[in-house]
Each structure stands twice: as structure tokens, then as C-alpha cells.
Motif scaffolding. Structure first.
Motif, PDB file in Angstrom:
ATOM      1  N   LEU A  63       0.839  -1.198   0.000  1.00  0.00           N
ATOM      2  CA  LEU A  63       0.000   0.000   0.000  1.00  0.00           C
ATOM      3  C   LEU A  63       0.876   1.251   0.000  1.00  0.00           C
ATOM      4  N   LEU A  64       1.878   1.275   0.858  1.00  0.00           N
ATOM      5  CA  LEU A  64       2.779   2.425   0.918  1.00  0.00           C
ATOM      6  C   LEU A  64       3.512   2.627  -0.403  1.00  0.00           C
ATOM      7  N   ALA A  65       3.951   1.532  -1.020  1.00  0.00           N
ATOM      8  CA  ALA A  65       4.668   1.629  -2.293  1.00  0.00           C
ATOM      9  C   ALA A  65       3.753   2.118  -3.413  1.00  0.00           C
ATOM     10  N   ALA A  66       2.510   1.678  -3.395  1.00  0.00           N
ATOM     11  CA  ALA A  66       1.577   2.033  -4.468  1.00  0.00           C
ATOM     12  C   ALA A  66       1.008   3.440  -4.324  1.00  0.00           C
ATOM     13  N   ARG A  67       0.677   3.835  -3.105  1.00  0.00           N
ATOM     14  CA  ARG A  67      -0.034   5.099  -2.902  1.00  0.00           C
ATOM     15  C   ARG A  67       0.765   6.172  -2.183  1.00  0.00           C
ATOM     16  N   GLY A  68       1.843   5.772  -1.509  1.00  0.00           N
ATOM     17  CA  GLY A  68       2.579   6.723  -0.688  1.00  0.00           C
ATOM     18  C   GLY A  68       1.950   6.841   0.684  1.00  0.00           C
ATOM     19  N   ALA A  69       2.526   7.693   1.495  1.00  0.00           N
ATOM     20  CA  ALA A  69       2.089   7.820   2.890  1.00  0.00           C
ATOM     21  C   ALA A  69       0.864   8.700   3.075  1.00  0.00           C
ATOM     22  N   VAL A  70       0.557   9.536   2.096  1.00  0.00           N
ATOM     23  CA  VAL A  70      -0.560  10.475   2.228  1.00  0.00           C
ATOM     24  C   VAL A  70      -1.784   9.851   1.574  1.00  0.00           C
ATOM     25  N   ASP A  71      -2.511   9.069   2.374  1.00  0.00           N
ATOM     26  CA  ASP A  71      -3.599   8.259   1.835  1.00  0.00           C
ATOM     27  C   ASP A  71      -4.542   7.869   2.962  1.00  0.00           C
ATOM     28  N   THR A  94      -2.846  10.611  12.005  1.00  0.00           N
ATOM     29  CA  THR A  94      -2.769  11.749  11.091  1.00  0.00           C
ATOM     30  C   THR A  94      -1.662  11.508  10.077  1.00  0.00           C
ATOM     31  N   THR A  95      -1.950  11.822   8.828  1.00  0.00           N
ATOM     32  CA  THR A  95      -0.935  11.814   7.779  1.00  0.00           C
ATOM     33  C   THR A  95      -1.316  12.870   6.758  1.00  0.00           C
ATOM     34  N   GLY A  96      -0.326  13.491   6.140  1.00  0.00           N
ATOM     35  CA  GLY A  96      -0.648  14.539   5.182  1.00  0.00           C
ATOM     36  C   GLY A  96       0.563  15.319   4.738  1.00  0.00           C
ATOM     37  N   VAL A  97       0.289  16.476   4.143  1.00  0.00           N
ATOM     38  CA  VAL A  97       1.335  17.324   3.566  1.00  0.00           C
ATOM     39  C   VAL A  97       1.213  18.734   4.142  1.00  0.00           C
ATOM     40  N   ALA A  98       2.208  19.141   4.930  1.00  0.00           N
ATOM     41  CA  ALA A  98       2.203  20.488   5.504  1.00  0.00           C
ATOM     42  C   ALA A  98       2.982  21.479   4.648  1.00  0.00           C
ATOM     43  N   PRO A 100       6.692  22.699   2.450  1.00  0.00           N
ATOM     44  CA  PRO A 100       6.262  23.644   1.419  1.00  0.00           C
ATOM     45  C   PRO A 100       5.962  23.004   0.064  1.00  0.00           C
ATOM     46  N   ASP A 101       6.326  21.741  -0.131  1.00  0.00           N
ATOM     47  CA  ASP A 101       6.153  21.103  -1.433  1.00  0.00           C
ATOM     48  C   ASP A 101       5.114  19.990  -1.370  1.00  0.00           C
ATOM     49  N   PRO A 102       4.475  19.669  -2.489  1.00  0.00           N
ATOM     50  CA  PRO A 102       3.568  18.517  -2.547  1.00  0.00           C
ATOM     51  C   PRO A 102       4.344  17.231  -2.222  1.00  0.00           C
ATOM     52  N   GLN A 103       3.596  16.196  -1.828  1.00  0.00           N
ATOM     53  CA  GLN A 103       4.198  14.896  -1.514  1.00  0.00           C
ATOM     54  C   GLN A 103       3.281  13.790  -2.014  1.00  0.00           C
ATOM     55  N   ASP A 104       3.861  12.754  -2.565  1.00  0.00           N
ATOM     56  CA  ASP A 104       3.097  11.589  -3.029  1.00  0.00           C
ATOM     57  C   ASP A 104       1.958  11.986  -3.970  1.00  0.00           C
ATOM     58  N   GLY A 105       2.183  13.028  -4.758  1.00  0.00           N
ATOM     59  CA  GLY A 105       1.167  13.483  -5.702  1.00  0.00           C
ATOM     60  C   GLY A 105       0.035  14.262  -5.066  1.00  0.00           C
ATOM     61  N   GLY A 109      -1.456  20.867   2.160  1.00  0.00           N
ATOM     62  CA  GLY A 109      -2.721  21.036   2.877  1.00  0.00           C
ATOM     63  C   GLY A 109      -3.582  19.792   2.903  1.00  0.00           C
ATOM     64  N   THR A 110      -3.229  18.774   2.096  1.00  0.00           N
ATOM     65  CA  THR A 110      -3.981  17.516   2.120  1.00  0.00           C
ATOM     66  C   THR A 110      -3.698  16.810   3.437  1.00  0.00           C
ATOM     67  N   ALA A 111      -4.749  16.408   4.117  1.00  0.00           N
ATOM     68  CA  ALA A 111      -4.598  15.689   5.380  1.00  0.00           C
ATOM     69  C   ALA A 111      -5.642  14.587   5.472  1.00  0.00           C
TER      70      ALA A 111
END
Length: 152
Positions: A63-71, A94-98, A100-105, A109-111
Motif C-alpha cells: 500500500l505504501l509503495a503504491a499510494r505513498g504515505a498520504v492516503d 494523522t498523515t498529510g502534507v504540511a 512547502p512542497d507537494p508529496q506523493d502526488g 494542505g492535504t490531510a
């Protein structure tokens, strides 16, 4: 909000543990700031690195390899994993992107927040606005709000 969940957990005789990535320990800190928290808070795991989500919390490596951690599914497995690892009735994640750059596509702000409990797991996706500190604080509020609603 943390006072209310600590009081409700105390009434129920139940416990909580936190699995945090995006929030880096802020959820656990908010809970333990509440008097009486030591009766109900088992602890927390800050699994900031993606590999720790798998090795410590048991999140599926594929799952982590396919989707990344932000899922959402990752958040769900984190919440379930922290219940198992720390022996708690409830698990918050909680997992997400704070930024300054996008992560895992995923954009900044995605959480994803998740709560696992006796009746299953609920996951919510949020698109939060602001700087790193604002996004992280909003994610803490989001997971505690979901938890409070599930506790009743």
C-alpha cells in the motif's frame, strides 16, 4: 475539545493512543495537556518517516509503495496499528502534507485523519489552508473533532 474526550474516555474506562506523521506528536501533546490524561492516554508513535509506518505500525508495504504515505487507507492502518502496538481501545492517526512542497502526488494542505475504535475505523480527508503550523494545528483539531463525535 481534549478535555471533553479525556473526560468521556474516563467515564467509559477506555484508553487512546496516537499514530502521528503530519502532526509530529501534537495530538498526543494536546491530549496530555489535559488534567487526568494519564488515566486514559496510552502513548503515541511519531512515524514521520514512511518506512516506520510499515515497520512500527504495520501499515502494508505494498500500500505504501503504491499510494505513498498520504492516503486514507494508510491513515486507517496507522490508527489500527497504534491500537495494537500500544494496547489501546482507540487509535488516532494523522498523515498529510504540511508543505512547502507537494508529496506523493498530493497538494500542500492535504490531510487524512483516522479514528479506530470498538465499532471500526472512520477516515476523513481534509484540504487545509495556511502555513505549516496552521495546517498541522488544523489536523490536530480535525482528528480530535472526529474522535469526539465517535465517542458520543
Amino acid at each position: 475539545m481534549s478535555r471533553g474526550v479525556v473526560a468521556r474516555l474516563t467515564e467509559l474506562g477506555q484508553s487512546v493512543a496516537c499514530a502521528e506523521s503530519l502532526t509530529g506528536g501534537l495530538v498526543t501533546a494536546r491530549l496530555v495537556d489535559t488534567p487526568g490524561a494519564s488515566v486514559v492516554v496510552r502513548g503515541g508513535v511519531v512515524a514521520y518517516a514512511t518506512d516506520l509506518k510499515g515497520s512500527v505500525l504495520g501499515v502494508d508495504a505494498q500500500l505504501l509503495a503504491a499510494r505513498g504515505a498520504v492516503d486514507g487507507a494508510v491513515a486507517s492502518q496507522m490508527a489500527l496499528g497504534v491500537c495494537r502496538v500500544l494496547g489501546a481501545d482507540w487509535g488516532l492517526a494523522t498523515t498529510g502534507v504540511a508543505g512547502p512542497d507537494p508529496q506523493d502526488g498530493m497538494p500542500v494542505g492535504t490531510a487524512f485523519v483516522a479514528v479506530a475504535g470498538p465499532d471500526g475505523v472512520r477516515v476523513k480527508r481534509h484540504q487545509l489552508q495556511g502555513d505549516r503550523a496552521t495546517i498541522r494545528a488544523a489536523a490536530v483539531d480535525a482528528v480530535l473533532d472526529l474522535f469526539a463525535r465517535m465517542l458520543g
